[in-house]
Design a protein around this motif. Structure first.
Motif, PDB file in Angstrom:
ATOM      1  N   ASP A  65       0.828  -1.213   0.000  1.00 12.98           N
ATOM      2  CA  ASP A  65       0.000   0.000   0.000  1.00 12.98           C
ATOM      3  C   ASP A  65       0.858   1.257   0.000  1.00 12.98           C
ATOM      4  O   ASP A  65       0.556   2.233  -0.701  1.00 12.98           O
ATOM      5  N   VAL A  66       1.941   1.233   0.779  1.00  6.70           N
ATOM      6  CA  VAL A  66       2.836   2.393   0.826  1.00  6.70           C
ATOM      7  C   VAL A  66       3.497   2.600  -0.539  1.00  6.70           C
ATOM      8  O   VAL A  66       3.619   3.736  -1.017  1.00  6.70           O
ATOM      9  N   LYS A  67       3.890   1.512  -1.194  1.00  5.33           N
ATOM     10  CA  LYS A  67       4.479   1.632  -2.538  1.00  5.33           C
ATOM     11  C   LYS A  67       3.477   2.235  -3.508  1.00  5.33           C
ATOM     12  O   LYS A  67       3.824   3.095  -4.329  1.00  5.33           O
ATOM     13  N   GLU A  68       2.239   1.779  -3.425  1.00  6.27           N
ATOM     14  CA  GLU A  68       1.197   2.289  -4.320  1.00  6.27           C
ATOM     15  C   GLU A  68       0.971   3.781  -4.101  1.00  6.27           C
ATOM     16  O   GLU A  68       0.902   4.560  -5.052  1.00  6.27           O
ATOM     17  N   VAL A  69       0.879   4.204  -2.868  1.00  5.51           N
ATOM     18  CA  VAL A  69       0.690   5.628  -2.558  1.00  5.51           C
ATOM     19  C   VAL A  69       1.902   6.427  -3.035  1.00  5.51           C
ATOM     20  O   VAL A  69       1.763   7.508  -3.611  1.00  5.51           O
ATOM     21  N   SER A  70       3.083   5.867  -2.812  1.00  2.75           N
ATOM     22  CA  SER A  70       4.306   6.556  -3.255  1.00  2.75           C
ATOM     23  C   SER A  70       4.316   6.711  -4.774  1.00  2.75           C
ATOM     24  O   SER A  70       4.676   7.783  -5.294  1.00  2.75           O
ATOM     25  N   ASN A  71       3.923   5.671  -5.490  1.00  5.49           N
ATOM     26  CA  ASN A  71       3.862   5.756  -6.955  1.00  5.49           C
ATOM     27  C   ASN A  71       2.852   6.804  -7.401  1.00  5.49           C
ATOM     28  O   ASN A  71       3.099   7.557  -8.345  1.00  5.49           O
ATOM     29  N   GLN A  72       1.698   6.851  -6.730  1.00  9.46           N
ATOM     30  CA  GLN A  72       0.682   7.846  -7.077  1.00  9.46           C
ATOM     31  C   GLN A  72       1.196   9.261  -6.839  1.00  9.46           C
ATOM     32  O   GLN A  72       0.971  10.161  -7.653  1.00  9.46           O
ATOM     33  N   ILE A  73       1.897   9.435  -5.736  1.00  8.20           N
ATOM     34  CA  ILE A  73       2.466  10.755  -5.432  1.00  8.20           C
ATOM     35  C   ILE A  73       3.500  11.128  -6.483  1.00  8.20           C
ATOM     36  O   ILE A  73       3.539  12.268  -6.976  1.00  8.20           O
ATOM     37  N   ASN A  74       4.339  10.169  -6.872  1.00 11.35           N
ATOM     38  CA  ASN A  74       5.362  10.433  -7.896  1.00 11.35           C
ATOM     39  C   ASN A  74       4.728  10.783  -9.226  1.00 11.35           C
ATOM     40  O   ASN A  74       5.204  11.670  -9.947  1.00 11.35           O
ATOM     41  N   GLN A  75       3.634  10.086  -9.578  1.00 10.15           N
ATOM     42  CA  GLN A  75       2.941  10.382 -10.837  1.00 10.15           C
ATOM     43  C   GLN A  75       2.347  11.794 -10.821  1.00 10.15           C
ATOM     44  O   GLN A  75       2.449  12.525 -11.807  1.00 10.15           O
ATOM     45  N   LYS A  76       1.757  12.181  -9.706  1.00 11.61           N
ATOM     46  CA  LYS A  76       1.209  13.543  -9.601  1.00 11.61           C
ATOM     47  C   LYS A  76       2.296  14.576  -9.656  1.00 11.61           C
ATOM     48  O   LYS A  76       2.145  15.644 -10.243  1.00 11.61           O
ATOM     49  N   ALA A  77       3.431  14.264  -9.017  1.00 12.05           N
ATOM     50  CA  ALA A  77       4.556  15.197  -9.033  1.00 12.05           C
ATOM     51  C   ALA A  77       5.098  15.349 -10.458  1.00 12.05           C
ATOM     52  O   ALA A  77       5.466  16.458 -10.872  1.00 12.05           O
ATOM     53  N   ASP A  78       5.160  14.236 -11.171  1.00 17.08           N
ATOM     54  CA  ASP A  78       5.639  14.291 -12.569  1.00 17.08           C
ATOM     55  C   ASP A  78       4.696  15.098 -13.434  1.00 17.08           C
ATOM     56  O   ASP A  78       5.117  15.863 -14.296  1.00 17.08           O
ATOM     57  N   LYS A  79       3.381  14.954 -13.226  1.00 17.94           N
ATOM     58  CA  LYS A  79       2.391  15.703 -14.016  1.00 17.94           C
ATOM     59  C   LYS A  79       2.465  17.197 -13.718  1.00 17.94           C
ATOM     60  O   LYS A  79       2.319  18.033 -14.610  1.00 17.94           O
ATOM     61  N   SER A  80       2.684  17.556 -12.468  1.00 16.28           N
ATOM     62  CA  SER A  80       2.716  18.975 -12.106  1.00 16.28           C
ATOM     63  C   SER A  80       4.008  19.635 -12.597  1.00 16.28           C
ATOM     64  O   SER A  80       4.044  20.834 -12.836  1.00 16.28           O
ATOM     65  N   CYS A  81       5.056  18.861 -12.765  1.00 12.71           N
ATOM     66  CA  CYS A  81       6.329  19.401 -13.261  1.00 12.71           C
ATOM     67  C   CYS A  81       6.302  19.551 -14.775  1.00 12.71           C
ATOM     68  O   CYS A  81       7.068  20.334 -15.329  1.00 12.71           O
ATOM     69  N   SER A  82       5.458  18.831 -15.447  1.00 12.88           N
ATOM     70  CA  SER A  82       5.459  18.867 -16.913  1.00 12.88           C
ATOM     71  C   SER A  82       4.784  20.050 -17.475  1.00 12.88           C
ATOM     72  O   SER A  82       4.065  20.813 -17.121  1.00 12.88           O
TER      73      SER A  82
END
Length: 82
Positions: A65-82
């Protein structure tokens, strides 16, 4: 008279041994009760193994679950940086 003293001494010795036997019987009964209480609360190896496996399974779920949340956070961070 000597026989009387010898009999009295023997009687006192036997009486003292009987008292010691009574004390030992009380101690044995007390220890048996304590041992029974320990046995009631003792966890068997099988129980411990099952609980350990359950804890490991739950920790793996938490880790996933922690990995999944971390991946979701990373995906949102990548989208906001783009």
């Amino acid at each position: 008279m000597v026989i009387s003293i010898a009999i009295t001494s023997l009687w006192r010795y036997v009486n003292s041994q009987a008292e010691i036997d009574k004390e030992l019987a009380r101690d044995i009964k007390h220890l048996t009760t304590k041992l029974y209480e320990v046995e009631k609360s003792y966890q068997s190896k099988d129980d411990a193994r099952r609980e350990s496996e359950e804890i490991k399974r739950l920790l793996k779920e938490i880790k996933d679950d922690v990995k999944e949340v971390s991946n979701q956070i990373n995906q949102k961070a990548d989208k906001s940086c783009s």
